[in-house]
Motif scaffolding. Structure first.
Motif, PDB file in Angstrom:
ATOM      1  N   MET A   1       1.682  -2.666   0.166  1.00 10.37           N
ATOM      2  CA  MET A   1       0.790  -2.444  -0.987  1.00 10.37           C
ATOM      3  C   MET A   1      -0.567  -1.939  -0.499  1.00 10.37           C
ATOM      4  SD  MET A   1      -0.421  -5.292  -3.676  1.00 10.37           S
ATOM      5  CE  MET A   1      -0.985  -6.280  -2.323  1.00 10.37           C
ATOM      6  N   SER A   2      -0.928  -0.758  -0.899  1.00 12.43           N
ATOM      7  CA  SER A   2      -2.216  -0.221  -0.449  1.00 12.43           C
ATOM      8  C   SER A   2      -3.321  -0.718  -1.384  1.00 12.43           C
ATOM      9  CB  SER A   2      -2.162   1.302  -0.450  1.00 12.43           C
ATOM     10  OG  SER A   2      -2.125   1.782  -1.772  1.00 12.43           O
ATOM     11  N   PRO A   3      -4.529  -0.901  -0.847  1.00 13.65           N
ATOM     12  CA  PRO A   3      -5.599  -1.474  -1.655  1.00 13.65           C
ATOM     13  C   PRO A   3      -6.039  -0.557  -2.794  1.00 13.65           C
ATOM     14  CG  PRO A   3      -6.422  -0.817   0.501  1.00 13.65           C
ATOM     15  CD  PRO A   3      -4.949  -0.641   0.527  1.00 13.65           C
ATOM     16  N   ASP A   4      -5.753   0.741  -2.658  1.00 15.21           N
ATOM     17  CA  ASP A   4      -6.194   1.652  -3.708  1.00 15.21           C
ATOM     18  C   ASP A   4      -5.070   2.059  -4.651  1.00 15.21           C
ATOM     19  OD1 ASP A   4      -5.983   3.015  -0.849  1.00 15.21           O
ATOM     20  OD2 ASP A   4      -5.116   4.353  -2.331  1.00 15.21           O
ATOM     21  N   SER A   5      -3.952   1.311  -4.605  1.00 13.61           N
ATOM     22  CA  SER A   5      -2.859   1.662  -5.499  1.00 13.61           C
ATOM     23  C   SER A   5      -3.299   1.441  -6.949  1.00 13.61           C
ATOM     24  CB  SER A   5      -1.633   0.818  -5.177  1.00 13.61           C
ATOM     25  OG  SER A   5      -1.990  -0.538  -5.165  1.00 13.61           O
ATOM     26  N   LEU A   6      -2.672   2.174  -7.828  1.00 13.24           N
ATOM     27  CA  LEU A   6      -3.009   2.078  -9.249  1.00 13.24           C
ATOM     28  C   LEU A   6      -2.621   0.712  -9.803  1.00 13.24           C
ATOM     29  CD1 LEU A   6      -1.568   5.552 -10.189  1.00 13.24           C
ATOM     30  CD2 LEU A   6      -3.974   4.899 -10.431  1.00 13.24           C
ATOM     31  N   ALA A   7      -3.297   0.292 -10.870  1.00 10.05           N
ATOM     32  CA  ALA A   7      -2.934  -0.978 -11.495  1.00 10.05           C
ATOM     33  C   ALA A   7      -1.534  -0.857 -12.104  1.00 10.05           C
ATOM     34  CB  ALA A   7      -3.953  -1.348 -12.559  1.00 10.05           C
ATOM     35  N   ILE A   8      -1.332   0.227 -12.831  1.00  7.03           N
ATOM     36  CA  ILE A   8      -0.002   0.464 -13.422  1.00  7.03           C
ATOM     37  C   ILE A   8       0.395   1.900 -13.116  1.00  7.03           C
ATOM     38  CG2 ILE A   8       1.362   0.591 -15.552  1.00  7.03           C
ATOM     39  CD1 ILE A   8      -0.593  -1.327 -16.841  1.00  7.03           C
ATOM     40  N   GLU A   9       1.607   2.050 -12.673  1.00  6.68           N
ATOM     41  CA  GLU A   9       2.106   3.395 -12.411  1.00  6.68           C
ATOM     42  C   GLU A   9       3.575   3.426 -12.814  1.00  6.68           C
ATOM     43  OE1 GLU A   9       1.849   4.377  -8.302  1.00  6.68           O
ATOM     44  OE2 GLU A   9       2.343   6.485  -8.622  1.00  6.68           O
ATOM     45  N   THR A  10       3.927   4.306 -13.724  1.00  2.00           N
ATOM     46  CA  THR A  10       5.346   4.411 -14.104  1.00  2.00           C
ATOM     47  C   THR A  10       5.757   5.878 -14.077  1.00  2.00           C
ATOM     48  OG1 THR A  10       5.023   4.687 -16.489  1.00  2.00           O
ATOM     49  CG2 THR A  10       5.106   2.434 -15.676  1.00  2.00           C
ATOM     50  N   HIS A  11       6.997   6.086 -13.704  1.00  2.00           N
ATOM     51  CA  HIS A  11       7.542   7.446 -13.686  1.00  2.00           C
ATOM     52  C   HIS A  11       8.825   7.476 -14.503  1.00  2.00           C
ATOM     53  CE1 HIS A  11       4.736   8.456 -10.531  1.00  2.00           C
ATOM     54  NE2 HIS A  11       5.107   7.371  -9.883  1.00  2.00           N
ATOM     55  N   GLY A  12       8.772   8.156 -15.614  1.00  2.00           N
ATOM     56  CA  GLY A  12       9.975   8.384 -16.417  1.00  2.00           C
ATOM     57  C   GLY A  12      10.748   7.130 -16.804  1.00  2.00           C
ATOM     58  N   VAL A  69       3.494  -2.555  -6.379  1.00  2.00           N
ATOM     59  CA  VAL A  69       4.665  -3.406  -6.165  1.00  2.00           C
ATOM     60  C   VAL A  69       5.681  -3.119  -7.291  1.00  2.00           C
ATOM     61  CG1 VAL A  69       5.446  -5.808  -6.046  1.00  2.00           C
ATOM     62  CG2 VAL A  69       3.206  -5.182  -5.130  1.00  2.00           C
ATOM     63  N   PRO A  70       6.944  -2.962  -6.951  1.00  2.00           N
ATOM     64  CA  PRO A  70       7.940  -2.672  -7.993  1.00  2.00           C
ATOM     65  C   PRO A  70       7.934  -3.739  -9.100  1.00  2.00           C
ATOM     66  CG  PRO A  70       8.925  -2.488  -5.814  1.00  2.00           C
ATOM     67  CD  PRO A  70       7.553  -3.028  -5.613  1.00  2.00           C
ATOM     68  N   LEU A  71       8.199  -3.295 -10.340  1.00  2.00           N
ATOM     69  CA  LEU A  71       8.156  -4.192 -11.498  1.00  2.00           C
ATOM     70  C   LEU A  71       9.104  -5.375 -11.354  1.00  2.00           C
ATOM     71  CD1 LEU A  71       8.225  -1.494 -14.333  1.00  2.00           C
ATOM     72  CD2 LEU A  71       6.236  -2.656 -13.375  1.00  2.00           C
ATOM     73  N   THR A  72      10.209  -5.164 -10.636  1.00  2.00           N
ATOM     74  CA  THR A  72      11.224  -6.207 -10.547  1.00  2.00           C
ATOM     75  C   THR A  72      10.850  -7.333  -9.580  1.00  2.00           C
ATOM     76  OG1 THR A  72      12.271  -4.736  -8.975  1.00  2.00           O
ATOM     77  CG2 THR A  72      13.232  -4.815 -11.175  1.00  2.00           C
ATOM     78  N   ASP A  73       9.783  -7.137  -8.812  1.00  3.27           N
ATOM     79  CA  ASP A  73       9.359  -8.175  -7.860  1.00  3.27           C
ATOM     80  C   ASP A  73       8.513  -9.220  -8.594  1.00  3.27           C
ATOM     81  OD1 ASP A  73       8.184  -9.703  -5.900  1.00  3.27           O
ATOM     82  OD2 ASP A  73       7.817  -8.029  -4.544  1.00  3.27           O
ATOM     83  N   SER A  74       9.086 -10.413  -8.771  1.00  2.00           N
ATOM     84  CA  SER A  74       8.411 -11.405  -9.624  1.00  2.00           C
ATOM     85  C   SER A  74       7.091 -11.899  -9.029  1.00  2.00           C
ATOM     86  CB  SER A  74       9.336 -12.592  -9.894  1.00  2.00           C
ATOM     87  OG  SER A  74       9.533 -13.337  -8.709  1.00  2.00           O
ATOM     88  N   THR A  75       6.911 -11.738  -7.702  1.00  2.89           N
ATOM     89  CA  THR A  75       5.694 -12.271  -7.094  1.00  2.89           C
ATOM     90  C   THR A  75       4.435 -11.543  -7.595  1.00  2.89           C
ATOM     91  OG1 THR A  75       5.962 -10.791  -5.217  1.00  2.89           O
ATOM     92  CG2 THR A  75       6.861 -13.006  -4.984  1.00  2.89           C
ATOM     93  N   ILE A  76       4.598 -10.298  -8.021  1.00  2.00           N
ATOM     94  CA  ILE A  76       3.424  -9.546  -8.477  1.00  2.00           C
ATOM     95  C   ILE A  76       2.818 -10.195  -9.729  1.00  2.00           C
ATOM     96  CG2 ILE A  76       4.701  -7.869  -9.918  1.00  2.00           C
ATOM     97  CD1 ILE A  76       1.523  -7.247  -7.866  1.00  2.00           C
TER      98      ILE A  76
END
Lengths: 307, 282
Positions: A1-12, A69-76
Motif C-alpha cells: 500500500m503506497s502512502p499516496d494511493s487514492l482513498a477510493i479507486e474503482t475500475h469498471g 487495498v483490494p475491497l475484498t480484504d476485510s482488514t482495510i
C-alpha cells in the motif's frame, strides 16, 4: 500500500442481479481528504455501489481498492467508517453498549474505547440517552448513534449512505457539521445522497449516476461557477438602457422594477453596474445567483429520473 | 477475536430477549412435572411390588426416564431450531447485518460466532434438561441408566447438527423458508426412522429390507433420528434391549460408523454454511 494511493479507486465495477443490471462500469477515483458526493435518482444503483465498496455485495466484474487495498480484504475496514441507510441496528442494545460492541469489532482497546464512546455520545448529543435501548430511539436518534458508530475508529474514510433521508432539519444540520469537521481533519467522505442541497453545501466533487452508470464527474466549484443568473432591482428601466445590456447577455428580461439576465461569468457585474449608473439608473440591489445543483441534476440526469 | 465477540453478542441477545429466562423457567417446570410424576408412579409401584420386585421396578424407572429423555430430545430440537432459524436471515433482511459486516471482520467469523453462541446455550439446555431428569432419578431411586453421558452427548450432537443446518438455510433462504427446510428435513428423518423400526418386525424379508434401506437413506440426509436411536440405546435397560422394542427406542440401533458420519455431516454443513454466507450479497 503506497502512502499516496487514492482513498477510493474503482475500475469498471459492475453488478447484475440475475437479468437486472444494478451497476455498470463504475469507474471512480476519490482523493484523500476529499468530500465526494454520489448523486442519482432513486434506484440508480447508488446503494449497490456503496455496498460493493464495503464488500457487502460482490461485484460481477471490475475491481476496486480502498487506500490501495483490494475491497475484498476485510482488514482495510479497520480504517473505514460506514453508516448504512435505514439505520437498522441491534435494537435490544443500549446506546452505550451498541458503541462498545462496534468498538470491539474495530479492536479498539477498552480504555480508549470508553473515552471515545463518551466523546462521540457528546458529539451527537446522545449523552443523556446513553443507557436507553435503541428500540426506544426515534429515527433521528438512530441516525445519530449510527453516525457515532461510524466514527469510533477515527476513520480515514467515512462512507455515508443516504445519511439524511427522512430526517428533520436539526438532524441534517448535525450531519452537515460533522462532515465539515471531518473535512477539517482531512478525512475522506463519500456521501451517497439524493438530497441535493446537502451535497451542494458539503461536497468538493460530485459524480452523477443514472441507470447504474456514472455519467459525469465534476468539481462542485466548476459546476456552479459556470452560469450565473442575475437579478437587479433598479429604476428607471428604460428600453434603450435595457437594450444596451445585450452586450453582456443575450437573455435580458424586465419584470416590474426588476431586471433579470444570465452571465457566463460574475466578472461582468461591476461593469454592468457602472453602465447602469452612468446612464442615470438608480441601482438598489444586484443579486447574482448560481445555477442550483438541482437544475444541473435535472439537466444531467433528465426529468425522467432515470426510471 | 471477532468470532468470540459475535458469540457473546448471540448469548447476550438471547438473554436480553428473555429467551434464556423462558427456557430456564419452563425447563424447571418440566423437571418439576417429571419429578412429581416419577415420584408418585414409582412410589405406587414400590408399594405394590415390595422388595421382591426390584427387577420390575428398575424396568419401570428406566421406562419413565426413557420417556422423559424422549421429550427432552424433542424439546432440544425445537429450541435449537426456533432460536436460530431467524438469526442470519432476519439480520440480513432487516439490514442489521450491514454494520457488522462493514467492520474488520470476516464473514466466517460472524457465522461461526453465531454457531458457537447458540451451541453454548444448547449445551447448557441439554445439561439442565437431560442431566436434570437423570440426576433426579438417581437422587430419588439411586438408579442410573447404563451410559448417561453417551446419551447426552448424542442428543447434543444432534442439536449441533440441526443448528448448523438452520444456519446453512439462513445463509440462503428467508426465515420462513428456512424453518420449513429444517423441520421438513427433521420430519423426513423422523418418519424414515419409524419406517425402519416398524419394518424390522415384518416377517417378510424383502419388505423388512426395503424399510431398513429407507431408514438408512433418510438418516444420511439428516442423521437426527439415527442419533436419537443411538442415544436411546445408550440409556435403555439391558432387558428392554433384549426384548428389542420399546416405544422410544429401536431393536436395531445405529453403529459407531453412523456417529462418525454425523460428525462429518456437521462439518460439511458448517463448511457449506460458511461458503454460502460468504457468497451472499447483503
Amino acid at each position: 500500500m503506497s502512502p499516496d494511493s487514492l482513498a477510493i479507486e474503482t475500475h469498471g465495477l459492475c453488478k447484475a442481479f440475475g437479468e437486472k443490471v444494478a451497476v455498470q462500469d463504475l469507474t471512480l477515483s476519490v482523493d484523500r481528504g476529499e468530500v465526494f458526493g454520489f448523486l442519482g435518482p432513486n434506484g440508480a444503483g447508488k446503494t449497490t455501489s456503496v455496498k460493493m465498496l464495503l464488500d457487502l455485495v460482490s461485484p460481477s466484474g471490475g475491481e476496486g481498492f480502498l487506500f490501495g487495498v483490494p475491497l475484498t480484504d476485510s482488514t482495510i475496514r479497520k480504517r473505514i467508517g460506514f453508516l448504512p441507510e435505514h439505520f437498522r441496528f441491534h435494537d435490544w442494545l443500549k446506546a452505550e453498549e451498541f458503541l462498545a460492541l462496534h468498538a470491539d469489532l474495530y479492536h479498539i482497546p477498552k480504555v480508549n474505547a470508553r473515552k471515545r464512546i463518551s466523546e462521540l455520545l457528546d458529539l451527537v448529543g446522545l449523552t443523556p440517552h446513553s443507557q436507553k435501548k435503541l428500540r426506544e430511539f426515534s429515527k433521528g436518534m438512530l441516525q445519530r448513534i449510527g453516525l457515532a458508530q461510524a466514527l469510533l475508529n477515527h476513520p480515514e474514510l467515512v462512507i455515508l449512505d443516504e445519511p439524511t433521508s427522512g430526517l428533520d432539519p436539526v438532524g441534517r444540520r448535525l450531519v452537515r457539521d460533522i462532515i465539515h469537521d471531518l473535512r477539517e481533519k482531512g478525512t475522506t467522505v463519500f456521501l451517497n445522497s439524493h438530497l441535493l442541497s446537502e451535497v451542494e453545501v458539503t461536497c468538493d466533487r460530485v459524480a452523477f449516476i443514472k441507470r447504474g452508470e456514472v455519467i459525469q464527474i465534476s468539481s462542485l466549484q466548476s459546476l456552479v461557477e459556470g452560469e450565473t443568473s442575475v437579478e437587479v432591482r433598479a429604476e428607471p428601466l428604460l428600453p434603450e438602457i435595457v437594450n444596451g445590456l445585450t452586450k453582456w447577455s443575450q437573455n435580458v428580461r424586465v419584470d416590474g422594477g426588476h431586471l433579470f439576465f444570465t452571465l457566463d461569468s460574475e466578472k461582468n457585474i461591476p461593469e454592468i453596474n457602472q453602465y447602469l449608473v452612468e446612464h442615470g439608473v438608480e441601482v438598489f440591489s444586484i443579486h447574482p445567483q448560481h445555477v442550483s445543483l438541482e437544475d444541473l441534476f435535472i439537466q444531467i440526469v433528465g426529468t425522467d429520473g432515470g426510471l | 477475536m471477532s468470532l468470540f465477540i459475535i458469540s457473546h453478542l448471540t448469548f447476550q441477545e438471547a438473554a436480553r430477549r428473555k429467551i434464556l429466562l423462558a427456557a430456564l423457567l419452563l425447563g424447571l417446570l418440566f423437571l418439576i412435572v417429571f419429578g412429581l410424576g416419577y415420584h408418585f408412579i414409582i412410589q405406587g409401584l414400590e408399594k405394590d411390588l415390595g422388595s421382591s420386585g426390584l427387577l420390575q421396578l428398575n424396568e419401570a424407572r428406566n421406562f419413565l426416564l426413557m420417556a422423559g429423555m424422549y421429550v427432552v430430545n424433542f424439546l432440544v430440537v425445537m429450541m435449537t431450531v426456533l432460536t436460530s432459524v431467524d438469526t442470519l436471515s432476519g439480520e440480513i433482511s432487516s439490514g442489521t447485518i450491514h454494520t457488522l459486516v462493514a467492520k474488520p471482520i470476516q464473514r466466517w467469523e460472524i457465522l461461526m460466532g453465531k454457531w458457537l453462541g447458540f451451541a453454548g446455550m444448547i449445551t447448557l439446555y441439554v445439561l439442565l434438561m437431560g442431566g436434570g431428569i437423570m440426576m433426579f432419578v438417581y437422587l430419588r431411586s439411586g438408579y442410573s441408566v447404563p451410559h448417561p453421558l453417551h446419551a447426552l452427548e448424542l442428543i447434543w450432537l444432534n442439536a449441533l447438527i440441526l443448528l448448523a443446518v438452520s444456519l446453512l438455510g439462513g445463509s440462503k433462504l428467508s426465515t420462513l423458508a428456512n424453518g420449513v427446510l429444517v423441520f421438513g428435513l427433521y420430519g423426513v428423518a423422523f418418519i424414515g426412522g419409524w419406517i425402519e423400526q416398524i419394518g424390522g418386525f415384518l416377517p417378510d424379508q424383502t419388505a423388512s429390507q426395503v424399510a431398513t434401506n429407507i431408514g438408512i437413506i433418510t438418516s444420511l440426509f439428516m442423521p437426527s433420528e439415527a442419533l436419537w436411536k443411538r442415544a436411546a440405546h445408550e440409556i435403555q435397560s439391558p432387558v428392554a434391549a433384549a426384548l428389542g422394542f420399546t416405544p422410544f427406542s429401536a431393536g436395531s440401533y445405529p453403529s459407531l460408523v453412523m456417529i462418525i458420519y454425523s460428525i462429518l455431516f456437521l462439518l460439511v454443513v458448517l463448511g457449506l454454511a460458511v461458503r454460502f454466507f460468504d457468497q451472499r450479497d447483503l
